[in-house]
Design an enzyme around this catalytic site. Structure first.
Site, mmCIF file in Angstrom:
data_model
loop_
_atom_site.group_PDB
_atom_site.id
_atom_site.type_symbol
_atom_site.label_atom_id
_atom_site.label_comp_id
_atom_site.label_asym_id
_atom_site.label_seq_id
_atom_site.Cartn_x
_atom_site.Cartn_y
_atom_site.Cartn_z
ATOM 1 N N LYS A 157 3.962 -17.348 39.646
ATOM 2 C CA LYS A 157 2.714 -17.244 40.391
ATOM 3 C C LYS A 157 1.553 -17.663 39.496
ATOM 4 O O LYS A 157 1.588 -17.513 38.276
ATOM 5 C CB LYS A 157 2.482 -15.811 40.894
ATOM 6 C CG LYS A 157 3.667 -15.200 41.619
ATOM 7 C CD LYS A 157 4.077 -15.999 42.836
ATOM 8 C CE LYS A 157 5.248 -15.327 43.533
ATOM 9 N NZ LYS A 157 6.087 -16.260 44.271
ATOM 10 N N ASP A 158 0.512 -18.143 40.126
ATOM 11 C CA ASP A 158 -0.625 -18.687 39.399
ATOM 12 C C ASP A 158 -1.399 -17.609 38.665
ATOM 13 O O ASP A 158 -1.463 -16.455 39.093
ATOM 14 C CB ASP A 158 -1.556 -19.396 40.388
ATOM 15 C CG ASP A 158 -2.334 -20.517 39.735
ATOM 16 O OD1 ASP A 158 -2.774 -20.336 38.591
ATOM 17 O OD2 ASP A 158 -2.487 -21.571 40.371
ATOM 18 N N ARG A 159 -2.004 -18.015 37.577
ATOM 19 C CA ARG A 159 -2.845 -17.096 36.812
ATOM 20 C C ARG A 159 -4.169 -16.825 37.517
ATOM 21 O O ARG A 159 -4.640 -15.689 37.551
ATOM 22 C CB ARG A 159 -3.113 -17.684 35.427
ATOM 23 C CG ARG A 159 -4.117 -16.882 34.606
ATOM 24 C CD ARG A 159 -4.381 -17.530 33.264
ATOM 25 N NE ARG A 159 -5.367 -16.772 32.502
ATOM 26 C CZ ARG A 159 -5.804 -17.109 31.294
ATOM 27 N NH1 ARG A 159 -5.322 -18.199 30.719
ATOM 28 N NH2 ARG A 159 -6.707 -16.378 30.680
ATOM 29 N N ARG B 246 -8.379 -24.474 38.721
ATOM 30 C CA ARG B 246 -7.420 -25.467 38.243
ATOM 31 C C ARG B 246 -8.054 -26.846 38.227
ATOM 32 O O ARG B 246 -8.587 -27.306 37.257
ATOM 33 C CB ARG B 246 -6.163 -25.449 39.139
ATOM 34 C CG ARG B 246 -5.057 -26.349 38.652
ATOM 35 C CD ARG B 246 -3.853 -26.225 39.562
ATOM 36 N NE ARG B 246 -3.235 -24.919 39.438
ATOM 37 C CZ ARG B 246 -2.317 -24.628 38.526
ATOM 38 N NH1 ARG B 246 -1.932 -25.554 37.676
ATOM 39 N NH2 ARG B 246 -1.780 -23.431 38.470
#
EC number: 5.4.99.27
Length: 369
Positions: A79-81, A360
């Site tokens: 999962k994304d930070r 991002r």
């Protein structure tokens, strides 16, 4: 083909521009578990709510907490930070003695559920992910935006691999080429890569192989979108059953196939490249081979085959489940939907328009790298 070229939109030109993830709360993700804990066994399942930290960091923290090696901590997916996410981890504790769970809670993570289970958590062991995304500074006509959302809910979207699979500016694909012994010059010419003594870790190698496979799939899907056949049948189609990896066909077009396609029971598919024959034939196979006939694609194909990956398929079409939206303010739009494992929320955003992702990079679907 250029480094910045983007794949086409299936539903037409962009209807909005917006910003996302000025705060992690703008990107919320909850795993949809595939099973209930057994209540017994030596694997402690922890459902963790994390903020501003990636999965690998949390796994490392859990290993330290439990006093075990990092390989004793498992999870279903990365999962994304830059998000607020809820996901499961399994911690292997053979003596069934867990340290104080409350000691894990801090500003970055909270344990919201714990239970024992008889097996470790496997990669991909989830039904999917539910997203709540908040888009800010939205520019565009509200009526056009809402019509686009309704079209996405009814027709679905191309099942792109998201930009995050390829790294910033496509760096993972360039690194995959280097791993396969090539470097691409500015004019697109492939040259032999300098010999490197650096040995890649298994996880690094796996990441680069995935990036190579993904960019090839996106190129095939891009050709289908440009042709208008991403959600319809070509002669020689290899069909994928919805919600599974099962593939069948090619077989003659029939009313029964048309009905199954219309109700999203089956989808056209594209190749995840590896050793073996394409499952498609005729028009579908010719399109796939034509989309991957450039020198870079050929080098990636050969590298994947040399690495021993087997030919697989991925659905070309994806329909977000339970797609809902609400306007929080005049220029703030919140979206909610669920996707199967391995599918990307950025693919939904791409069909809406141009979204600048502060966490991002700009949301885009890469054809080239």
């Amino acid at each position: 083909m250029s480094e910045t070229s983007l794949l086409p939109r299936a539903h037409g030109a962009a209807v909005l521009s917006a910003a996302m993830r000025s705060t992690p709360d703008d990107f919320q993700l909850d795993e949809l578990p595939a099973f209930e804990p057994s209540g017994e066994g030596e694997h402690l399942l922890l459902t963790v709510r994390k903020r501003g930290q990636n999965t690998a960091y949390i796994a490392k923290q859990l290993a330290h907490w439990a006093g075990i090696a990092e390989m004793g901590v498992s999870y279903a997916g990365l999962k994304d930070r830059h998000a607020v996410t809820t996901q499961r981890f399994s911690v292997h504790l053979p003596k069934r003695i867990a340290p104080d769970i409350a000691a894990l809670d801090d500003a970055q993570m909270q344990v919201v559920q714990s239970a024992w289970h008889n097996r470790k958590l496997q990669r991909g062991a989830l039904h999917g992910n539910r997203f709540v995304l908040t888009l800010r500074q939205v520019q565009g006509e509200r009526e056009a935006i809402e019509q686009r959302l309704q079209a996405i809910a009814a027709r679905g979207i191309p099942n792109w691999f998201g930009e995050q699979r390829f790294g910033r500016d496509g760096a993972n694909v360039a690194a995959a080429l280097a791993m396969f012994g090539h470097v691409q010059a500015e004019d697109g010419t492939l040259l032999p890569a300098p010999t490197s003594r650096r040995r890649l870790r298994n996880d690094q190698r796996s990441m680069l192989l995935s990036a190579a496979r993904s960019v090839l799939f996106n190129r095939v899907l891009g050709a289908r979108v440009a042709q208008g056949s991403w959600d319809s049948a070509l002669q020689g189609e290899a069909w994928m059953l919805d919600g599974s990896r099962s593939v069948f066909g090619p077989e003659p077009w029939s009313e029964a196939l048309a009905e199954r396609l219309a109700r999203f029971d089956i989808h056209p598919s594209g190749p995840l490249w590896g050793v073996g024959d394409l499952r498609s034939a005729d028009q579908a196979a010719a399109l796939e081979q034509g989309a991957l006939s450039d020198p870079q694609s050929e080098a990636l194909r050969q590298g994947l085959e040399a690495a021993g990956l087997k030919q697989e398929r991925r659905a070309l079409r994806l329909r977000p489940q339970g797609l809902d939206y609400r306007w929080l303010e005049a220029q703030t739009l919140q979206l909610e939907f669920a996707l199967p494992p391995g599918c990307y929320a950025t693919a939904v955003l791409w069909e809406l328009g141009d979204v600048t992702d502060a966490g991002r990079f700009n949301v885009g679907m890469r054809a080239d790298a």
